[in-house]
Structures are given as C-alpha cells and as structure tokens.
Design an enzyme around this catalytic site. Structure first.
Site, PDB file in Angstrom:
ATOM      1  CB  SER A   1      51.710   8.599  25.035  1.00  0.00           C
ATOM      2  OG  SER A   1      52.585   7.497  25.072  1.00  0.00           O
TER       3      SER A   1
ATOM      4  CB  CYS B   1      61.804  13.279  25.587  1.00  0.00           C
ATOM      5  SG  CYS B   1      60.307  12.347  25.920  1.00  0.00           S
TER       6      CYS B   1
END
Length: 398
Positions: free
Chosen positions: A195, A348
């Site tokens: 990412s 997250c």
C-alpha cells in the site's frame, strides 16, 4: 519525501487529465506516467514491471490474492486425484484484510482454512507450516511483518516449504514494503500486497505483485485495464504518487532503518527504566536489554532467512509495550493531552473494544492485552520527540 510525492502528483491533478485507457493524445501522457510508476514500484522489490498491478490499496490486494488463488482451481491447480485444491493456510496474527476474507471464503464454502499459531515473539514456525501443508493446499499467506508488534517472518524458508508442497505463497507486505529490504525473487514469494500510504504515498492506492508465470485472473469484472487483470479506470495521480514514494523509499531506506531503529531502541530503554514491570511485545532488538529468545532466534533462522540479513528482526519504527496494571485507553487519552499520538492494537480496528487478536495470539492475558500501547516512528520522528514521549510517560505512569 512527502514534498516529492506531491510534486509528482500535481500535474495529474491539474493539467494531465487524460484517461490512460483512451486512444486520444491526452491519454498517452497518463499512460506513460503509469508505466513509469510501474517500473518504480517493481524496482523497490526486485520485480519486473509487468508483474505489478495497481489496486485501491492493501485490502483489495489481499482479497485479490486469496480469491485469485481460488480462481486457479478452475484450471491447473488440482491434486493428483483431480480434486480441486481449496485449502488455504495463514496465521493467527494476520491483518483483518486477510482474516476476514478467509472467514468469508469459509462461509461461502469456497475454502478450508488453517490458521497457524505463533510463538511469544509473533513468529510462525516452519515446522508448523510443514505439518499443516496438504495435497489440496493451494495457497499459504503469511505477512512479511506484523503491523502491531513488528515481528518479521522467515519468509524465504516458509516459501520454500510451500513450493515443495506444490502451493503458491503470498505475503501481505503492507507493513514491510519500503521499510525493510524486500526482494521477491530472493524470498521466493509468488504474490505480494503493498500500500502506498505506508511509505508516505497517497491513501487509496496499492498494488499486487503477481509472479509472471502465474495465470492470475481479474477479481473485478469490467474493462481491460491493467492488462485485463484489474478492471476500472486507473487512479493516475495516486499511482504516480505511489511510484514517486517508491523511489524515495529506496533511496532513503538504509539511513531510515538505522535512524528509526536507534530511536525505537531508545524509547524501549526509557520505557523499561521508567516502569520496570513494562514488557516489550514482539521481538526484542539486539543489544536492548535481556529477554527470552524464541526457538527460531536460537536456531539462527531469522539471521539466515527472511527479507535479507537484518541487524534485528523487528520493524525499525515499531514499539509495542505492555504496562501491567495500567489501562491503555486512559494512557492514550493522557498522552494525547500531551500532544503524543499512540494507539492500542491496529488502526484498522479503531473503535473496537475487543482485545487485540495479535496480542492474544502471542499469549498475553486479557488484562495485559488491554494494558499495551503501540508507538509508530517515522522518517520525521526526532530524538527530542522520543525524549518528550518518555518524559510524558513517566509523569503519567507515576
């Protein structure tokens, strides 16, 4: 690093607005920019440009890796008896992008999943993987480095065992990409997720590396973008920013590792001096106090295998410490009042009151789980900020 990334992105936010998949003149500017970014991302991990496929982030890349492996069942991935291979092996400390996708695949009846345990430092044992491999295993997915406790797995050994069993090996490298040396050829990984935002690139952009010999299929149906592998109009500014971030990450990697590692060690040392009952979660860096060493460490596995030979096997910018008898939630509130931002568990999973599944997997009690803080260091972290953090911890804890 951020300035260079923004500078690279701006023309594609303001001037070069062509669709890279179109045939008109403006399209070529965008298409060329994506081609350059593909080369830059490939160069960071020793891959070939045509093995890089851009996604919306690490979560999509992880899901694609798992579901894409199952799509291969329809073609070549079968046992000697002709049965479909639907067994997937992963670990108990994976990111939720892996664990929740695996749970859904089980619920849909598409796969049978085995989750391997880890030792107290968060390491997967090659012996455990070897015992878990079966004739119908299609994929093994083990993260390169854990996002909560910083443990770095012996990927090369795990990948070798996987290939000996005739399965594919995927690694979620979101936390390790651009933070430690990664070479997909030396490691022997078939699939790798990453990412952009973990290396100061734009959020909402990621990639999946797919070894060129794997006939991977698209998970998203639509147009012919990304060589028919990933449908959807390309996020040109995001991809360009990702490529620029990869260039910066490669150029600064050795210095960043040394600098962040030294600051990490200082914070660990100060925290343990301030609160003698404090316990480091995850691998202990070499030369930072005395601690139990896992069997893998004693065997030298982590010095011989994995993402290159490292001075220690904890991510340079990761500190996760348990303060027994304290409340991580209260500590976070009091630290933020001092201008210090830390976390408990994964970003997250923010908002969740559940204990960290990673800390539970390495053997922490629920009380110690809820008494653990994670500090993340980056390229702009200074020694003065580490000292400020330690001083604030001392005031709060006392």
């Amino acid at each position: 690093m951020r300035g260079e990334v923004l500078e690279a992105m701006l023309p594609y936010l303001t001037e070069h607005y062509g669709n890279p998949s179109a045939t008109y003149g403006l399209a070529s500017e965008a298409a060329n920019a994506i081609a350059i970014a593909r080369e830059q991302a490939a160069d960071l991990i020793g891959a070939k440009p045509h093995e890089i496929f851009f996604t919306s982030g690490g979560t999509e890349a992880d899901n694609w890796a798992l579901r894409g492996a199952l799509l291969l069942v329809e073609t070549s991935m079968r046992t000697a008896e002709g049965k479909s291979k639907r067994h997937i092996i992963s670990s108990r400390i994976e990111h939720q992008a892996i664990l929740r996708c695996l749970k859904r695949l089980e619920e849909e009846g598409l796969a049978e999943v085995t989750l391997l345990p880890v030792d107290r430092e968060g390491l997967v044992s090659p012996a455990d993987l070897k015992d878990a491999l079966r004739p119908d295993t299609i994929l093994v997915s083990i993260m390169a480095a854990n996002n909560e406790i910083g443990s770095m797995e012996p990927l090369a050994k795990l990948a070798d065992l996987t290939h000996e069993a005739g399965a594919l090996f995927h690694t979620d490298a979101v936390q390790a990409f651009g933070q430690i040396p990664l070479d997909v050829k030396k490691l022997g990984v078939d699939l790798l997720s990453a990412s952009a935002h973990k290396i100061y690139g734009p959020k909402g952009t990621g990639m999946l590396y797919v070894r060129e010999t794997i006939p991977f299929r698209s998970m998203i149906q639509g147009g012919a973008q990304e060589k028919n592998r990933r449908a959807g109009t390309e996020n040109v500014p995001g991809i360009v920013g990702f490529g620029a971030a990869c260039v910066c990450a490669k150029k600064t990697l050795p210095d960043r590792m040394r600098r962040e590692g030294a600051l990490r060690n200082l914070l660990i040392k100060r925290a343990e001096e301030i609160y003698p009952a404090a316990r480091l979660n995850g691998p202990r860096p070499k030369g930072v106090g005395l601690a139990h060493r896992s069997s893998l460490l004693e065997q030298g596995t982590r010095d011989e295998e994995g993402p290159g030979k490292m001075p220690d096997w904890r991510l340079p910018g990761n500190v996760n410490i348990c303060f027994p008898g304290k409340s991580a939630e209260l500590l976070l509130i009091m630290l933020e009042a001092e201008g210090i931002l830390a976390s408990a568990g994964s970003a997250c999973a923010s908002g969740s009151l559940d204990p960290s599944h990673v800390l539970s997997a390495i053997g922490l009690s629920e009380d110690d789980n809820r008494a653990s803080l994670r500090f993340s260091l980056g390229e702009e972290t200074s020694r003065e900020e580490i000292e400020k953090t330690a001083d604030a911890l001392e005031r709060i804890l006392k």
